[in-house]
Design an enzyme around this catalytic site. Structure first.
Site, mmCIF file in Angstrom:
data_model
loop_
_atom_site.group_PDB
_atom_site.id
_atom_site.type_symbol
_atom_site.label_atom_id
_atom_site.label_comp_id
_atom_site.label_asym_id
_atom_site.label_seq_id
_atom_site.Cartn_x
_atom_site.Cartn_y
_atom_site.Cartn_z
ATOM 1 N N ARG A 173 0.838 -1.206 0.000
ATOM 2 C CA ARG A 173 0.000 0.000 0.000
ATOM 3 C C ARG A 173 0.872 1.255 0.000
ATOM 4 N NH1 ARG A 173 -3.125 -1.535 5.385
ATOM 5 N NH2 ARG A 173 -1.335 -2.184 6.615
ATOM 6 N N GLU A 205 -3.206 5.914 4.006
ATOM 7 C CA GLU A 205 -2.739 4.951 3.008
ATOM 8 C C GLU A 205 -3.782 4.712 1.916
ATOM 9 O OE1 GLU A 205 -0.259 2.061 6.033
ATOM 10 O OE2 GLU A 205 -2.426 1.906 6.022
ATOM 11 N N LYS A 207 -8.912 1.117 -1.320
ATOM 12 C CA LYS A 207 -9.384 1.628 -0.022
ATOM 13 C C LYS A 207 -8.494 2.792 0.401
ATOM 14 C CE LYS A 207 -8.772 -0.532 4.127
ATOM 15 N NZ LYS A 207 -9.049 -1.498 5.216
ATOM 16 N N THR A 232 -9.312 5.435 15.713
ATOM 17 C CA THR A 232 -7.918 5.230 15.283
ATOM 18 C C THR A 232 -7.868 4.952 13.782
ATOM 19 O OG1 THR A 232 -7.335 4.322 17.443
ATOM 20 C CG2 THR A 232 -5.885 3.737 15.617
ATOM 21 N N ARG A 270 -13.789 -7.103 7.897
ATOM 22 C CA ARG A 270 -12.851 -7.830 7.024
ATOM 23 C C ARG A 270 -11.580 -8.227 7.770
ATOM 24 N NH1 ARG A 270 -8.076 -5.463 7.172
ATOM 25 N NH2 ARG A 270 -7.252 -4.343 5.374
ATOM 26 N N GLN A 279 -11.597 -2.920 17.219
ATOM 27 C CA GLN A 279 -11.565 -4.199 16.483
ATOM 28 C C GLN A 279 -12.020 -5.394 17.334
ATOM 29 O OE1 GLN A 279 -10.752 -3.762 13.238
ATOM 30 N NE2 GLN A 279 -10.350 -1.639 13.812
ATOM 31 N N GLY A 315 -2.228 -5.783 15.447
ATOM 32 C CA GLY A 315 -1.998 -4.357 15.768
ATOM 33 C C GLY A 315 -0.713 -3.778 15.195
ATOM 34 N N GLY A 316 0.299 -4.614 14.953
ATOM 35 C CA GLY A 316 1.558 -4.112 14.365
ATOM 36 C C GLY A 316 1.416 -4.077 12.863
ATOM 37 N N ASP A 317 1.138 -2.889 12.323
ATOM 38 C CA ASP A 317 0.786 -2.822 10.898
ATOM 39 C C ASP A 317 1.369 -1.594 10.208
ATOM 40 O OD1 ASP A 317 -0.745 -0.946 12.169
ATOM 41 O OD2 ASP A 317 -2.654 -1.538 11.277
ATOM 42 N N LYS A 331 5.931 0.164 14.327
ATOM 43 C CA LYS A 331 4.759 -0.150 15.167
ATOM 44 C C LYS A 331 4.591 -1.670 15.198
ATOM 45 C CE LYS A 331 -0.234 1.088 15.166
ATOM 46 N NZ LYS A 331 -0.995 0.258 14.232
HETATM 47 P P1 NAD Z 1 -8.347 1.313 19.117
HETATM 48 O O1 NAD Z 1 -7.548 2.552 19.306
HETATM 49 O O2 NAD Z 1 -9.828 1.415 19.031
HETATM 50 O O3 NAD Z 1 -8.008 0.239 20.266
HETATM 51 C C1 NAD Z 1 -6.721 -0.055 20.672
HETATM 52 C C2 NAD Z 1 -6.778 -0.494 22.128
HETATM 53 O O4 NAD Z 1 -5.460 -0.930 22.518
HETATM 54 C C3 NAD Z 1 -7.188 0.624 23.100
HETATM 55 O O5 NAD Z 1 -8.297 0.214 23.854
HETATM 56 C C4 NAD Z 1 -5.935 0.802 23.979
HETATM 57 O O6 NAD Z 1 -6.237 1.158 25.325
HETATM 58 C C5 NAD Z 1 -5.293 -0.573 23.883
HETATM 59 N N1 NAD Z 1 -3.873 -0.611 24.189
HETATM 60 C C6 NAD Z 1 -2.890 0.240 23.808
HETATM 61 N N2 NAD Z 1 -1.688 -0.159 24.314
HETATM 62 C C7 NAD Z 1 -1.934 -1.295 25.015
HETATM 63 C C8 NAD Z 1 -1.114 -2.193 25.755
HETATM 64 N N3 NAD Z 1 0.178 -1.997 25.871
HETATM 65 N N4 NAD Z 1 -1.691 -3.274 26.334
HETATM 66 C C9 NAD Z 1 -3.029 -3.510 26.229
HETATM 67 N N5 NAD Z 1 -3.863 -2.679 25.540
HETATM 68 C C10 NAD Z 1 -3.326 -1.596 24.939
HETATM 69 O O7 NAD Z 1 -7.749 0.639 17.780
HETATM 70 P P2 NAD Z 1 -8.423 -0.491 16.880
HETATM 71 O O8 NAD Z 1 -9.238 0.122 15.794
HETATM 72 O O9 NAD Z 1 -9.030 -1.525 17.745
HETATM 73 O O10 NAD Z 1 -7.125 -1.066 16.173
HETATM 74 C C11 NAD Z 1 -6.172 -1.808 16.930
HETATM 75 C C12 NAD Z 1 -4.920 -1.964 16.128
HETATM 76 O O11 NAD Z 1 -5.172 -2.807 14.994
HETATM 77 C C13 NAD Z 1 -4.386 -0.661 15.549
HETATM 78 O O12 NAD Z 1 -2.987 -0.633 15.713
HETATM 79 C C14 NAD Z 1 -4.749 -0.721 14.079
HETATM 80 O O13 NAD Z 1 -3.845 0.014 13.273
HETATM 81 C C15 NAD Z 1 -4.663 -2.207 13.823
HETATM 82 N N6 NAD Z 1 -5.469 -2.698 12.728
HETATM 83 C C16 NAD Z 1 -4.913 -3.660 11.946
HETATM 84 C C17 NAD Z 1 -5.645 -4.195 10.895
HETATM 85 C C18 NAD Z 1 -5.048 -5.285 10.072
HETATM 86 O O14 NAD Z 1 -5.577 -5.622 9.015
HETATM 87 N N7 NAD Z 1 -3.986 -5.909 10.513
HETATM 88 C C19 NAD Z 1 -6.926 -3.710 10.615
HETATM 89 C C20 NAD Z 1 -7.480 -2.753 11.461
HETATM 90 C C21 NAD Z 1 -6.738 -2.247 12.514
#
Ligand code: NAD
Length: 352
Positions: free
Chosen positions: A56, A67, A80, A95, A123, A151, A236-238, A242
């Protein structure tokens, strides 16, 4: 692949707003939608070589990233727009937000414009369960979810419906996030256990999902927290800089990825040498490579989210749409005489 149906007027583009998306998902049921998108993703992964693929295109700032994620299967094109701004939550914003589009390759005309904030959560859960179908230990019943933000519930519902997870053990640094998730999952059929530490959450878990948001090289899972035979669904690491998983865990796991050129930049494996062996999931799904091979193996899905998955999700939505779940959008200028664009503008000018 068949051409998607044509709207009544070629230049009218069906638009699925947030409200429409909620109607569609609530009509079908969130878990059923995740399962349906998972089947569409799996179908499209099986024909992986047909797709145009590119990592991306990111625009980074100190607050986050914006992105674009394009792909095409030669018949339909899709992209997207998505952002990732971990600091948004403290400002009262999401986020991750997104919207996306499908278009016909033969005319270039769009056939669908859709919200994708809700659809991305669906998805992402769908992709996680597709990976887990091939990688999770047999008869997995318990999943830990670390990070209980936007998520979280989608992941839990997807794993309940498709993988058969019955118990979710939730942990978040913010207890309010865990309370919210537990409340939302109350009628889901899942047993929800709220945990006070990440160590407590992973106890007895067959699968560990990490979905925290922090733009840093974080260590959500340390080596002592992961035992042999577990499956890690690391979503979450994406993004560059990060990550969530300690390098030692990566070194002893079998790692499965979506599209290596993108995952090497954005995923957990950015911590490893550029030639560290990984398996491409499409090859597992197509039967060319093995997924889980033994019950002692630690498997890790290094999820970052790839363009074809959004394409599959948009295809699913397009196929499911009922008339009250979209509106026609007049977004393509389409004069009767294709060369008379200016004449069309002139004829629309107010008479003075
Ligand atoms: P969000 O901000 O709604 O939720 C993240 C949560 O993580 C928050 O509740 C926060 O308090 C918690 N958090 C932060 N640091 C923490 C820690 N050290 N220990 C425990 N909890 C902790 O975000 P989201 O929309 O739920 O997205 C979560 C992650 O997933 C983001 O990094 C996002 O970029 C990623 N994501 C990845 C994909 C993918 O396809 N891989 C798709 C969507 C989102």
């Amino acid at each position: 692949m068949q051409l998607p149906p044509q709207p009544s007027r070629l230049a009218m583009v069906p638009f699925v707003s947030v409200e429409h998306m909620m109607k569609l998902v609530n009509r079908i049921g969130p878990a059923e939608v995740i399962a349906g998108i998972a089947d569409t993703i799996e179908y499209d992964y099986r024909r992986w070589p047909e797709f145009d693929k590119t990592p991306r295109v990111p625009s980074h700032s100190k607050e986050g990233v914006i992105e674009l994620m394009p792909t095409s299967d030669g018949v339909t094109y899709g992209f997207k727009y998505v952002n990732g701004h971990p600091a948004n939550m403290a400002r009262g914003y999401q986020t991750v937000t997104a919207f996306g589009l499908l278009a016909r390759v033969d005319t270039g005309y769009p056939i669908l414009l859709s919200e994708m904030t809700i659809l991305t959560a669906l998805r992402t859960a769908a992709m996680s369960v597709v990976a887990a179908r091939h990688l999770a230990p047999e008869n997995a019943k318990t999943m830990a979810v670390i990070g209980n933000g936007a998520q979280c519930e989608f992941q839990c519902l997807g794993f309940h419906k498709v993988i058969g997870i019955d118990i979710v053990r939730l942990y978040d640094i913010d207890p309010a996030a865990t309370e919210k998730a537990a409340r939302n999952l109350a009628q889901s059929g899942l047993t929800v256990v709220s945990c006070k530490t990440p160590e407590e959450a992973v106890t007895g878990a067959d699968i560990i999902t990490t979905c925290t948001a922090d733009k840093q090289l974080a260590t959500i899972l340390t080596d002592n927290m992961v035992g042999a035979g577990q499956h890690i669904n690391a979503i979450g690491g994406d993004c560059p800089g990060k990550t969530e998983i300690h390098r030692d865990i990566l070194m002893r796991s079998d790692i499965f990825v979506e599209y290596p050129p993108q995952t090497r930049i954005e995923g957990e494996i950015q911590q490893l040498a550029p030639d560290h062996p990984v398996t491409e999931l499409w090859q597992v799904i197509a039967g060319e490579k093995q997924g889980r091979a033994s019950d002692r193996q630690t498997t890790l899905f290094d999820s970052v989210g790839f363009a074809t998955e959004d394409f599959s999700a948009l295809r699913y939505v397009h196929a499911q749409l009922k008339p009250h779940e979209f509106q026609d959008l007049d977004m393509i200028a389409d004069p009767d005489d294709p060369r008379d664009l200016f004449g069309m503008l002139k004829r629309a000018a107010p008479v003075v």
